[in-house]
Design a protein around this motif. Sequence first.
Motif, PDB file in Angstrom:
ATOM      1  N   TRP A 526       0.846  -1.126   0.140  1.00 36.25           N
ATOM      2  CA  TRP A 526       0.013  -0.143  -0.041  1.00 36.25           C
ATOM      3  C   TRP A 526       0.870   1.138   0.020  1.00 36.25           C
ATOM      4  O   TRP A 526       2.072   1.427   0.518  1.00 36.25           O
ATOM      5  CB  TRP A 526      -0.815   0.126   1.272  1.00 36.25           C
ATOM      6  CG  TRP A 526      -1.649  -1.381   1.464  1.00 36.25           C
ATOM      7  CD1 TRP A 526      -1.027  -2.348   1.945  1.00 36.25           C
ATOM      8  CD2 TRP A 526      -2.897  -1.601   1.311  1.00 36.25           C
ATOM      9  NE1 TRP A 526      -2.036  -3.488   1.972  1.00 36.25           N
ATOM     10  CE2 TRP A 526      -3.229  -2.929   1.605  1.00 36.25           C
ATOM     11  CE3 TRP A 526      -3.962  -0.816   0.496  1.00 36.25           C
ATOM     12  CZ2 TRP A 526      -4.430  -3.512   1.389  1.00 36.25           C
ATOM     13  CZ3 TRP A 526      -5.249  -1.516   0.488  1.00 36.25           C
ATOM     14  CH2 TRP A 526      -5.436  -2.820   0.880  1.00 36.25           C
ATOM     15  N   LYS A 566      -1.093  -0.503  -4.103  1.00 35.58           N
ATOM     16  CA  LYS A 566      -2.455   0.039  -3.870  1.00 35.58           C
ATOM     17  C   LYS A 566      -2.362   1.666  -3.351  1.00 35.58           C
ATOM     18  O   LYS A 566      -1.730   1.776  -2.384  1.00 35.58           O
ATOM     19  CB  LYS A 566      -3.336  -0.767  -3.082  1.00 35.58           C
ATOM     20  CG  LYS A 566      -3.717  -1.994  -3.481  1.00 35.58           C
ATOM     21  CD  LYS A 566      -4.671  -2.765  -2.884  1.00 35.58           C
ATOM     22  CE  LYS A 566      -4.914  -4.186  -3.551  1.00 35.58           C
ATOM     23  NZ  LYS A 566      -6.040  -5.080  -2.470  1.00 35.58           N
ATOM     24  N   MET A 568      -3.516   4.786  -1.599  1.00 32.78           N
ATOM     25  CA  MET A 568      -4.494   4.866  -0.701  1.00 32.78           C
ATOM     26  C   MET A 568      -4.812   6.585  -0.753  1.00 32.78           C
ATOM     27  O   MET A 568      -4.027   7.386  -1.092  1.00 32.78           O
ATOM     28  CB  MET A 568      -4.221   4.711   0.638  1.00 32.78           C
ATOM     29  CG  MET A 568      -4.149   3.066   0.803  1.00 32.78           C
ATOM     30  SD  MET A 568      -3.936   2.415   2.746  1.00 32.78           S
ATOM     31  CE  MET A 568      -2.185   3.227   2.967  1.00 32.78           C
ATOM     32  N   TYR A 597      -9.610  -4.424   4.856  1.00 32.11           N
ATOM     33  CA  TYR A 597      -9.455  -3.913   3.549  1.00 32.11           C
ATOM     34  C   TYR A 597     -10.620  -3.085   2.927  1.00 32.11           C
ATOM     35  O   TYR A 597     -10.318  -2.214   2.093  1.00 32.11           O
ATOM     36  CB  TYR A 597      -8.708  -5.176   2.816  1.00 32.11           C
ATOM     37  CG  TYR A 597      -7.529  -5.779   3.379  1.00 32.11           C
ATOM     38  CD1 TYR A 597      -6.405  -5.051   3.745  1.00 32.11           C
ATOM     39  CD2 TYR A 597      -7.575  -7.155   3.645  1.00 32.11           C
ATOM     40  CE1 TYR A 597      -5.243  -5.518   4.460  1.00 32.11           C
ATOM     41  CE2 TYR A 597      -6.649  -7.678   4.298  1.00 32.11           C
ATOM     42  CZ  TYR A 597      -5.558  -7.064   4.680  1.00 32.11           C
ATOM     43  OH  TYR A 597      -4.424  -7.712   5.200  1.00 32.11           O
TER      44      TYR A 597
END
Length: 604
Positions: A526, A566, A568, A597
């Motif tokens: 992330w 990913k 955020m 998640y």
Amino acid sequence: MTLRTLRAVNPDEFEQAADGYHAVSSAAGAAKDRLANEIIAKSMPVHGRDDDVTGLVGQAADAARRRLQRLVDNYHYTQVECGLVRAVLNGFAADLRAAKKKLDTALDDATASGFTVASDGSVTFPSAGEKVDGKTPEGGTAVSYGDPAANGLADQAAHLDPNPHHAGAKDCADRIAEALREAEEADETWAPKLRELKAQNDLTVSPADWADVHSDQEAVQQGAGRYLAQGDIPKGQAPGQNAAWWNDLTDEQRADYVALYPSSIGALDGIPSDVRDEANRAVLAQTRGHYETQLAALPTKPAFDPYNQPGLSEDVTWRDRQARVLEWEEKYGAEHARLTKALTGMEAIDRRIENTGRNGLPEAYVLGFDAEGNGRAIIANGNPDTADHTAVFVPGTGSHISKIDGDLGRMDRLWRDSNGMVVDENVSTIMWLGYDAPPEIPNAMDSHFAEDGAKPFNNFIDGLNASNEGQSPGHITAIGHSYGSTVLGISARDGELNADDLVLVGSPGVKVGSADDLDVATGHVWNQEAKGDTVPDFGRIPHGGPALETAGLDLVVPSDDVFGAKQMTTDTYGHSAYWDEDSQSLLNQAAVVTGNYGKVFLEE
């Protein structure tokens, strides 16, 4: 030390006394923990989101907590000092038992040979040719060897003497003398150390008292080699091996190792967190007392205000005062700065310990501490050994023990938001300053700081897995901010980071060009980059990873889509606000930490 004394002494009595001091030490430790975690903590004010406050507030409540904290300090001091007394008594008993065993064996051999042992340790043996039938012979010749200076001549005399009993009698006499010497040496070694273990007759545990504990500990260590050697403590071993060594010790040995070598025990990855906490809190208190005593001993810096110099005279000129300040700086400035910076960090750690219960914070665990150099500090909110979800945060450039207050606050806020996302599960958040971070931005262009920190970080994570008390290791999230993410990248690129999720925050690069090259499952890397955060762009050249030929980039950082992390969402601005209270940036991290998640907001 006489033969009669050594024959009569019972080492068990000293071990029983040691057990008594252990009982006092344990009771003091339990009282300290109950006061801190059940009484003071539960009285702390807790501020709700609607500005409602629970707990005890006001000047009287604050004064009561200060008095209780002083009692906590007294109990802690009692716990540590009584632990040292126990170690001294156990060390003396062990040395005494070895000497007594040697004596008893020599006396048994003398009796079996028909020799007579006098009260001074001399041995009488039968005349040549006299039959020995197990009864003590009358008359004969007495030998009383054991003097190292005379041993050479004594050996010759024993072997030249035609009496076959002479050599055996000499051997018994020598062993008796050696046993007496060893017992006397044990008494001379341990008795002064025991006499030194006395507290001041007051209720204030001062910095000088804790500094004295440090000196006491070093003195006891000097005599402990035959009982508990520091060299037996694992060094450079894997956390699993550390855990196996610890588990093989008796409860008595564990208690004495913590009392004698707290800095070594506190640094062992893989052993229980409550043990490391106990050891490191002792080191913290002793080091703070030692540093405060050293700081107080430095001369006061001469006052100098170039714009306000009252009292100037022909004898004391403006230049004289300036010269005195410069002289002080040259002699004491560096030492004053070193002590002051380290004490600033220690005070921040102590504040976090004392804030247990404030706004719901759990007990703090000191999992690592060292004030030397840039300093080391590993502080956990909650016990990671019983946690279902654990987050470990690695700070970046400029991190130093003197600056850890801000990073401790970040992990406090992450714990609160993470704890609010779980039901019937435990959360622990850890601030890990276990490496030398680059001191300034120009230094951050160099990757050796991250390379040096990667192995200790991997060992720490492995230690958490080894010490977790659950049927399976808990869910672990590694979070790296700025240069701290570079540490994580190197930790994770070689297949040695046993974490479940990686969160990279304001990352200048992680030395690889794809999330698939990092040691976590696909989809568990992330990234966060806030508006106004320039570090990812500036860090691309020194720390970016090689890109695929189709990427259209030479070097890739986690903020690039091609990296595969990913992304955020963030609602904070700049490089240092990702942990602002009530921010989506912080809530996203908490959702990853707790495995929620589906609650993570991603960039579209």
